[in-house]
Design a protein around this motif. Structure first.
Motif, PDB file in Angstrom:
ATOM      1  N   ASN A  48     -18.753  12.346  16.977  1.00 40.69           N
ATOM      2  CA  ASN A  48     -17.698  11.800  17.830  1.00 40.69           C
ATOM      3  C   ASN A  48     -18.255  11.100  19.064  1.00 40.69           C
ATOM      4  OD1 ASN A  48     -15.677  12.676  16.131  1.00 40.69           O
ATOM      5  ND2 ASN A  48     -15.523  14.658  17.139  1.00 40.69           N
ATOM      6  N   GLY A  49     -19.310  11.646  19.662  1.00 37.94           N
ATOM      7  CA  GLY A  49     -19.878  11.049  20.869  1.00 37.94           C
ATOM      8  C   GLY A  49     -20.449   9.665  20.621  1.00 37.94           C
ATOM      9  N   LEU A  50     -21.348   9.548  19.634  1.00 37.32           N
ATOM     10  CA  LEU A  50     -21.924   8.235  19.330  1.00 37.32           C
ATOM     11  C   LEU A  50     -20.879   7.275  18.785  1.00 37.32           C
ATOM     12  CD1 LEU A  50     -25.414   9.056  17.777  1.00 37.32           C
ATOM     13  CD2 LEU A  50     -24.935   7.936  19.949  1.00 37.32           C
ATOM     14  N   ASN A  51     -19.989   7.766  17.958  1.00 45.31           N
ATOM     15  CA  ASN A  51     -18.916   6.898  17.453  1.00 45.31           C
ATOM     16  C   ASN A  51     -18.038   6.397  18.600  1.00 45.31           C
ATOM     17  OD1 ASN A  51     -19.556   6.923  14.729  1.00 45.31           O
ATOM     18  ND2 ASN A  51     -18.403   8.787  14.353  1.00 45.31           N
ATOM     19  N   GLY A  52     -17.790   7.242  19.587  1.00 44.83           N
ATOM     20  CA  GLY A  52     -16.997   6.836  20.738  1.00 44.83           C
ATOM     21  C   GLY A  52     -17.676   5.742  21.537  1.00 44.83           C
ATOM     22  N   ILE A  53     -18.981   5.877  21.735  1.00 43.64           N
ATOM     23  CA  ILE A  53     -19.733   4.852  22.460  1.00 43.64           C
ATOM     24  C   ILE A  53     -19.721   3.535  21.696  1.00 43.64           C
ATOM     25  CG2 ILE A  53     -22.068   4.164  23.178  1.00 43.64           C
ATOM     26  CD1 ILE A  53     -22.498   7.131  23.975  1.00 43.64           C
ATOM     27  N   VAL A  54     -19.987   3.592  20.393  1.00 46.35           N
ATOM     28  CA  VAL A  54     -19.976   2.377  19.567  1.00 46.35           C
ATOM     29  C   VAL A  54     -18.593   1.726  19.604  1.00 46.35           C
ATOM     30  CG1 VAL A  54     -20.150   1.506  17.193  1.00 46.35           C
ATOM     31  CG2 VAL A  54     -21.867   3.097  18.069  1.00 46.35           C
ATOM     32  N   GLY A  55     -17.545   2.517  19.496  1.00 50.68           N
ATOM     33  CA  GLY A  55     -16.182   1.990  19.527  1.00 50.68           C
ATOM     34  C   GLY A  55     -15.826   1.360  20.859  1.00 50.68           C
ATOM     35  N   ARG A  56     -16.212   2.013  21.952  1.00 46.82           N
ATOM     36  CA  ARG A  56     -15.918   1.446  23.277  1.00 46.82           C
ATOM     37  C   ARG A  56     -16.681   0.146  23.493  1.00 46.82           C
ATOM     38  NH1 ARG A  56     -16.196   6.348  27.508  1.00 46.82           N
ATOM     39  NH2 ARG A  56     -18.336   6.221  26.839  1.00 46.82           N
ATOM     40  N   MET A  57     -17.924   0.085  23.033  1.00 53.34           N
ATOM     41  CA  MET A  57     -18.698  -1.158  23.154  1.00 53.34           C
ATOM     42  C   MET A  57     -18.042  -2.275  22.345  1.00 53.34           C
ATOM     43  SD  MET A  57     -21.227  -0.833  25.216  1.00 53.34           S
ATOM     44  CE  MET A  57     -22.342  -2.121  24.749  1.00 53.34           C
ATOM     45  N   ARG A  58     -17.622  -1.954  21.136  1.00 59.21           N
ATOM     46  CA  ARG A  58     -16.968  -2.953  20.280  1.00 59.21           C
ATOM     47  C   ARG A  58     -15.676  -3.456  20.926  1.00 59.21           C
ATOM     48  NH1 ARG A  58     -15.648  -0.041  15.781  1.00 59.21           N
ATOM     49  NH2 ARG A  58     -17.852   0.141  15.323  1.00 59.21           N
ATOM     50  N   ASN A  59     -14.912  -2.548  21.529  1.00 58.66           N
ATOM     51  CA  ASN A  59     -13.642  -2.924  22.158  1.00 58.66           C
ATOM     52  C   ASN A  59     -13.806  -3.904  23.319  1.00 58.66           C
ATOM     53  OD1 ASN A  59     -12.157  -1.353  20.407  1.00 58.66           O
ATOM     54  ND2 ASN A  59     -11.992   0.374  21.814  1.00 58.66           N
ATOM     55  N   ILE A  60     -14.946  -3.882  23.975  1.00 62.18           N
ATOM     56  CA  ILE A  60     -15.167  -4.788  25.099  1.00 62.18           C
ATOM     57  C   ILE A  60     -16.080  -5.970  24.733  1.00 62.18           C
ATOM     58  CG2 ILE A  60     -14.700  -3.042  26.856  1.00 62.18           C
ATOM     59  CD1 ILE A  60     -17.735  -2.795  27.283  1.00 62.18           C
ATOM     60  N   GLY A  61     -16.363  -6.125  23.444  1.00 63.61           N
ATOM     61  CA  GLY A  61     -17.167  -7.257  22.994  1.00 63.61           C
ATOM     62  C   GLY A  61     -18.659  -7.023  23.021  1.00 63.61           C
ATOM     63  N   GLY A  62     -19.070  -5.777  23.159  1.00 63.36           N
ATOM     64  CA  GLY A  62     -20.487  -5.443  23.191  1.00 63.36           C
ATOM     65  C   GLY A  62     -20.978  -4.882  21.869  1.00 63.36           C
ATOM     66  N   SER A  77     -29.307   1.761  22.360  1.00 62.23           N
ATOM     67  CA  SER A  77     -29.312   0.442  22.986  1.00 62.23           C
ATOM     68  C   SER A  77     -27.879  -0.038  23.146  1.00 62.23           C
ATOM     69  CB  SER A  77     -30.088  -0.561  22.128  1.00 62.23           C
ATOM     70  OG  SER A  77     -31.434  -0.169  22.023  1.00 62.23           O
ATOM     71  N   LEU A  78     -27.554  -0.511  24.342  1.00 60.48           N
ATOM     72  CA  LEU A  78     -26.229  -1.042  24.645  1.00 60.48           C
ATOM     73  C   LEU A  78     -26.403  -2.487  25.096  1.00 60.48           C
ATOM     74  CD1 LEU A  78     -25.033   1.932  26.886  1.00 60.48           C
ATOM     75  CD2 LEU A  78     -24.670   1.659  24.428  1.00 60.48           C
ATOM     76  N   ASN A  79     -25.692  -3.407  24.480  1.00 63.81           N
ATOM     77  CA  ASN A  79     -25.731  -4.820  24.853  1.00 63.81           C
ATOM     78  C   ASN A  79     -24.334  -5.276  25.221  1.00 63.81           C
ATOM     79  OD1 ASN A  79     -28.492  -5.011  24.209  1.00 63.81           O
ATOM     80  ND2 ASN A  79     -28.019  -5.430  22.082  1.00 63.81           N
ATOM     81  N   LEU A  80     -24.199  -5.764  26.448  1.00 63.77           N
ATOM     82  CA  LEU A  80     -22.897  -6.225  26.939  1.00 63.77           C
ATOM     83  C   LEU A  80     -22.992  -7.701  27.277  1.00 63.77           C
ATOM     84  CD1 LEU A  80     -22.616  -3.229  29.291  1.00 63.77           C
ATOM     85  CD2 LEU A  80     -20.821  -3.807  27.689  1.00 63.77           C
ATOM     86  N   PRO A  81     -22.112  -8.534  26.709  1.00 60.48           N
ATOM     87  CA  PRO A  81     -22.116  -9.947  27.088  1.00 60.48           C
ATOM     88  C   PRO A  81     -21.663 -10.100  28.543  1.00 60.48           C
ATOM     89  CG  PRO A  81     -20.284  -9.491  25.618  1.00 60.48           C
ATOM     90  CD  PRO A  81     -21.086  -8.231  25.722  1.00 60.48           C
ATOM     91  N   LYS A  82     -22.205 -11.111  29.220  1.00 64.91           N
ATOM     92  CA  LYS A  82     -21.915 -11.252  30.640  1.00 64.91           C
ATOM     93  C   LYS A  82     -20.436 -11.460  30.929  1.00 64.91           C
ATOM     94  CE  LYS A  82     -22.597 -16.115  31.578  1.00 64.91           C
ATOM     95  NZ  LYS A  82     -23.351 -17.098  32.320  1.00 64.91           N
ATOM     96  N   GLU A  83     -19.687 -11.977  29.962  1.00 65.42           N
ATOM     97  CA  GLU A  83     -18.252 -12.212  30.185  1.00 65.42           C
ATOM     98  C   GLU A  83     -17.507 -10.933  30.535  1.00 65.42           C
ATOM     99  OE1 GLU A  83     -19.777 -13.305  27.199  1.00 65.42           O
ATOM    100  OE2 GLU A  83     -20.151 -15.261  28.090  1.00 65.42           O
ATOM    101  N   VAL A  84     -17.940  -9.787  30.007  1.00 69.71           N
ATOM    102  CA  VAL A  84     -17.232  -8.543  30.305  1.00 69.71           C
ATOM    103  C   VAL A  84     -17.702  -7.933  31.624  1.00 69.71           C
ATOM    104  CG1 VAL A  84     -16.842  -8.064  27.866  1.00 69.71           C
ATOM    105  CG2 VAL A  84     -18.787  -7.014  29.024  1.00 69.71           C
TER     106      VAL A  84
END
Length: 86
Positions: A48-62, A77-84
């Motif tokens: 649940n923890g890793l799935n939650g992180i992956v889901g939250r990243m996907r929701n914001i375009g990361g 590894s977390l990658n966030l586009p500068k737009e967010v």
């Protein structure tokens, strides 16, 4: 935040004595890499923890990835586009 969530998961499961956080920002994205010296399994089953992180990243375009580090231990590894970030 995402890094705090990841560190809680790591503390609970990794049996690591040390963890390192690297942050890199360029014109396109923010990259955060968190790795430790714990006992990473050769295969990772996302809970649940890793799935939650992956889901939250996907929701914001990361994008998020997790697995065994090339140096041993575990790496997220977390990658966030500068737009967010703006």
């Amino acid at each position: 935040g995402l890094v705090g969530s990841e560190m809680c998961i790591r503390d609970r499961h990794s049996r690591a004595s040390s963890a390192w956080i690297n942050i890199f920002y360029d014109d396109d994205q923010l990259k955060v890499t968190i790795r430790d010296n714990g006992t990473a399994e050769s295969s990772v089953t996302a809970g649940n923890g890793l799935n939650g992180i992956v889901g939250r990243m996907r929701n914001i375009g990361g994008h998020a990835s997790a697995g065994r580090s090339e140096r041993g231990g575990f790496k997220v590894s977390l990658n966030l586009p500068k737009e967010v970030l703006i």
